[in-house]
Design a protein around this motif. Structure first.
Motif, PDB file in Angstrom:
ATOM      1  N   ALA A 180      33.225  42.368  50.588  1.00 35.66           N
ATOM      2  CA  ALA A 180      34.099  41.386  49.941  1.00 35.66           C
ATOM      3  C   ALA A 180      34.264  41.676  48.455  1.00 35.66           C
ATOM      4  N   TRP A 181      33.181  41.995  47.790  1.00 34.30           N
ATOM      5  CA  TRP A 181      33.185  42.172  46.336  1.00 34.30           C
ATOM      6  C   TRP A 181      34.010  43.383  45.907  1.00 34.30           C
ATOM      7  N   ARG A 182      34.016  44.431  46.679  1.00 32.97           N
ATOM      8  CA  ARG A 182      34.724  45.644  46.279  1.00 32.97           C
ATOM      9  C   ARG A 182      36.230  45.417  46.200  1.00 32.97           C
ATOM     10  N   HIS A 183      36.715  44.302  46.780  1.00 34.20           N
ATOM     11  CA  HIS A 183      38.140  43.986  46.710  1.00 34.20           C
ATOM     12  C   HIS A 183      38.456  42.921  45.649  1.00 34.20           C
ATOM     13  N   VAL A 184      37.417  42.416  44.974  1.00 35.76           N
ATOM     14  CA  VAL A 184      37.644  41.480  43.868  1.00 35.76           C
ATOM     15  C   VAL A 184      38.240  42.257  42.704  1.00 35.76           C
ATOM     16  N   SER A 185      39.231  41.690  42.042  1.00 39.74           N
ATOM     17  CA  SER A 185      39.924  42.401  40.965  1.00 39.74           C
ATOM     18  C   SER A 185      38.983  42.681  39.806  1.00 39.74           C
ATOM     19  N   ALA A 205      35.058  38.972  34.186  1.00 36.34           N
ATOM     20  CA  ALA A 205      34.827  37.585  33.776  1.00 36.34           C
ATOM     21  C   ALA A 205      33.471  37.090  34.273  1.00 36.34           C
ATOM     22  N   ARG A 206      33.124  37.443  35.509  1.00 32.13           N
ATOM     23  CA  ARG A 206      31.849  36.966  36.058  1.00 32.13           C
ATOM     24  C   ARG A 206      30.655  37.640  35.387  1.00 32.13           C
ATOM     25  N   ILE A 207      30.758  38.928  35.106  1.00 31.78           N
ATOM     26  CA  ILE A 207      29.665  39.612  34.415  1.00 31.78           C
ATOM     27  C   ILE A 207      29.550  39.089  32.981  1.00 31.78           C
ATOM     28  N   PHE A 254      18.413  36.989  37.806  1.00 33.94           N
ATOM     29  CA  PHE A 254      19.249  37.090  39.003  1.00 33.94           C
ATOM     30  C   PHE A 254      19.824  35.730  39.379  1.00 33.94           C
ATOM     31  N   ALA A 255      19.078  34.658  39.127  1.00 33.42           N
ATOM     32  CA  ALA A 255      19.614  33.327  39.396  1.00 33.42           C
ATOM     33  C   ALA A 255      20.839  33.050  38.529  1.00 33.42           C
ATOM     34  N   LEU A 256      20.785  33.459  37.268  1.00 27.96           N
ATOM     35  CA  LEU A 256      21.924  33.258  36.375  1.00 27.96           C
ATOM     36  C   LEU A 256      23.122  34.083  36.830  1.00 27.96           C
ATOM     37  N   ALA A 257      22.871  35.305  37.320  1.00 24.73           N
ATOM     38  CA  ALA A 257      23.967  36.136  37.815  1.00 24.73           C
ATOM     39  C   ALA A 257      24.552  35.560  39.103  1.00 24.73           C
ATOM     40  N   ALA A 258      23.693  35.115  40.014  1.00 21.65           N
ATOM     41  CA  ALA A 258      24.167  34.578  41.287  1.00 21.65           C
ATOM     42  C   ALA A 258      25.018  33.337  41.077  1.00 21.65           C
ATOM     43  N   ARG A 259      24.676  32.524  40.097  1.00 21.61           N
ATOM     44  CA  ARG A 259      25.469  31.325  39.814  1.00 21.61           C
ATOM     45  C   ARG A 259      26.902  31.664  39.421  1.00 21.61           C
ATOM     46  N   GLU A 260      27.082  32.839  38.819  1.00 23.70           N
ATOM     47  CA  GLU A 260      28.425  33.254  38.410  1.00 23.70           C
ATOM     48  C   GLU A 260      29.162  33.995  39.510  1.00 23.70           C
ATOM     49  N   GLY A 261      28.577  34.022  40.704  1.00 21.36           N
ATOM     50  CA  GLY A 261      29.239  34.665  41.830  1.00 21.36           C
ATOM     51  C   GLY A 261      29.082  36.166  41.883  1.00 21.36           C
ATOM     52  N   VAL A 262      28.107  36.724  41.171  1.00 21.58           N
ATOM     53  CA  VAL A 262      27.841  38.156  41.230  1.00 21.58           C
ATOM     54  C   VAL A 262      27.003  38.425  42.480  1.00 21.58           C
ATOM     55  N   PRO A 263      27.389  39.391  43.325  1.00 21.11           N
ATOM     56  CA  PRO A 263      26.689  39.618  44.601  1.00 21.11           C
ATOM     57  C   PRO A 263      25.391  40.381  44.421  1.00 21.11           C
TER      58      PRO A 263
END
Length: 530
Positions: free
Chosen positions: A100-105, A111-113, A218-227
């Motif tokens: 799924a993520w590889r097709h995110v623009s 923005a998420r990072i 990792f919790a902070l990254a996961a909250r932003e939708g990073v896989p």
């Protein structure tokens, strides 16, 4: 009879000034840090333990083992060890995220990072405090580890477009197995860049320390939708999933040579893309050199974090005719190295202590090095310096079993590990040579290293000798580091396998380019094709 490395503390004389009693800086206790973790990311911390993150959910699976901090023996959260079958399920779930993520623009990924970096910045001090407790970093170095991760990834966020031109994410997630010494500036940095490039990411928490810091990051990254996936367990138990699973698109490894060689054999047989950074004996050569004041100023800095880093310099190869000058510069400098409890102060308003290093990663490592030194001395090495503990830098009665003060040995015997391997601790060895051929042979003792330095007054000598030193980076009288941003990093020989990284090369290592592309790197027996 083996020599001992536990010197007796000097007994104060009748006119000695009383040593001030130290206490923990208010607000820095591990219990305080844990409560702050619960407030910031309650989904990841529960019932006195950290959780594993896989399948986009925090899970209480895994067997949590008891653990203590190397700083003073205080109990801390242990890693929740998964079994092999659960790790396989975690990797398969990461593959679903990857597809799924590889097709995110790219703008959305950026923005998420970027949002993740903002969150890491907001909790910078807590992440650093966790590093102090979990792996014993002094406050200054813990902050630097966090800052290098944030600043380094921001550089990629700001300039990623040209690096990704004509490239695509891998076919599977990137698996990260890293050592404990730089959880933020190595592991988290790599993970976020890999995700920015379009990959889902799996990471294993180092067994020896850093689990709470990484869990919070990792919790902070996961909250932003990073896989991101974060799992814990023994390397042997999880290697089938994290190294050999067909779902894995790339293996990124940082660690020792023995484990790295096993990983290298596995990925070579599978044809899996890989970045394998392993230790080497980084050396500092001294040849026709005279700027002793400059060398003396550098010596304490070379002891940062007790030389528990991949670019530390534990070996000096010195021209015999300059040895007396070398010692005159080296010994006064090494005596100034500051070791102590990283959070101990004399008063509540005092700043945290300025230290070169605190404990080693655990008491077992301190004992291992002490035993190696004692054995080397029994077999003929000459002890030139043995550091003494300063009671004014420790809490009254604290556990100091993980502390080892600087030691310097002349001519360790060939039978000693200190002769040919990186000690990964505050033990310097000195080898004397008479010819340029001996100099090069001694500097290349470990069949490849990450960095080296040749200190010589004659630029022509440096230009002639440096190409024969088997290290990826060679400095002229100055130390070399892993580097940040667009600086390449790699190694020669047994210190590195697979693709080199840094700047565009890090992005290329975790993305697919033209079909005939050859990645720059150290591939001793084969060439890797995407």
């Amino acid at each position: 009879m083996a020599s001992t490395l536990t010197p007796q503390q000097p007994t104060p004389g009748p006119t000695s000034t009383p040593t001030p009693t130290l206490t923990l800086k208010p607000g820095t206790a591990y219990a305080d840090a844990w409560q702050r973790c619960l407030a910031v990311a309650p989904e990841a911390f529960r019932d006195g333990r950290v959780l594993n993150l896989w399948g986009a959910a925090w899970r209480p699976d895994g067997r949590a083992l008891p653990a203590t901090t190397p700083v003073d023996g205080t109990p801390v959260a242990g890693v929740p060890r998964l079994d092999g079958p659960t790790a396989v399920r975690a990797v398969r779930a990461a593959l679903d995220q990857h597809r799924a993520w590889r097709h995110v623009s790219l703008p959305e990924r950026r923005a998420r990072i970027a949002a993740t970096l903002d969150a890491l910045s907001e909790h910078r001090d807590l992440l650093a405090l966790l590093l102090v407790w979990e792996i014993g970093k002094p406050w200054r170095l813990a902050l630097a580890d966090v800052d290098r991760a944030i600043d380094g990834v921001r550089w990629y966020v700001d300039g990623i477009e040209p690096m990704l031109a004509g490239r695509a994410p891998l076919d599977g997630p990137v698996s990260n197995v890293a050592s404990w010494n730089y959880p933020m500036s190595v592991l988290v940095h790599a993970v976020l860049v890999q995700a920015l490039a379009g990959n889902a990411v799996v990471a294993k928490t180092p067994t020896d320390g850093g689990v709470a810091c990484l869990t919070l990051a990792f919790a902070l990254a996961a909250r932003e939708g990073v896989p991101v996936t974060l799992v814990s367990g023994s390397g042997g138990e999880l290697s089938e999933a994290l190294v050999r699973a067909p779902e894995i698109g790339c293996v990124s490894f940082v660690g020792g040579r023995d484990t790295g060689a096993t990983v290298a054999d596995a990925v070579a047989g599978l044809g899996t893309r890989h970045v394998l950074e392993q230790e080497g004996l980084n050396t500092w050569g001294v040849w026709d050199f005279s700027d002793w004041a400059a060398l003396s100023a550098l010596i304490p800095k070379l002891f940062d974090y007790g030389k528990q880093r991949c670019t530390a310099y534990p070996r000096f190869v010195v021209q015999r005719s300059r040895f007396d000058n070398f010692l005159s510069a080296y010994l006064p400098a090494v005596r100034t190295v500051r070791v102590g409890h990283p959070l101990a102060v004399t008063g509540p308003d005092d700043p945290l202590p300025e230290l070169d290093f605190g404990p080693l990663i655990n008491a077992a490592k301190a004992k291992e090095l002490a035993d190696q030194v004692a054995e080397a001395v029994d077999r003929g090495a000459v002890p030139l310096h043995r550091g003494l503990p300063d009671p004014a830098r420790f809490l009254p009665g604290q556990d100091t079993s993980a502390y080892l003060h600087p030691v310097t040995l002349l001519n360790p015997p060939p039978s000693s590990p200190l002769h040919h391997a990186e000690p990964f601790g505050p033990v310097d060895t000195i080898v004397l040579v008479d010819t340029e051929a001996e100099l090069l042979a001694a500097m290349n003792a470990s069949n490849g290293a990450l960095v080296a330095t040749l200190a010589t007054d004659d630029r022509r000598s440096y230009d002639r000798l440096a190409p024969h030193i088997r290290a990826f980076k060679v400095g002229h009288g100055t130390p070399r580091s892993r580097g940040d941003r667009d600086e390449w990093f790699g190694g020669w020989g047994a210190s590195w396998h697979g693709a080199f990284v840094g700047g565009e090369l890090l992005v290329r290592a975790v993305t697919q380019g033209p079909a005939d592309e050859r990645l720059p790197g150290n591939f001793p027996e084969y060439r890797l094709t995407p």
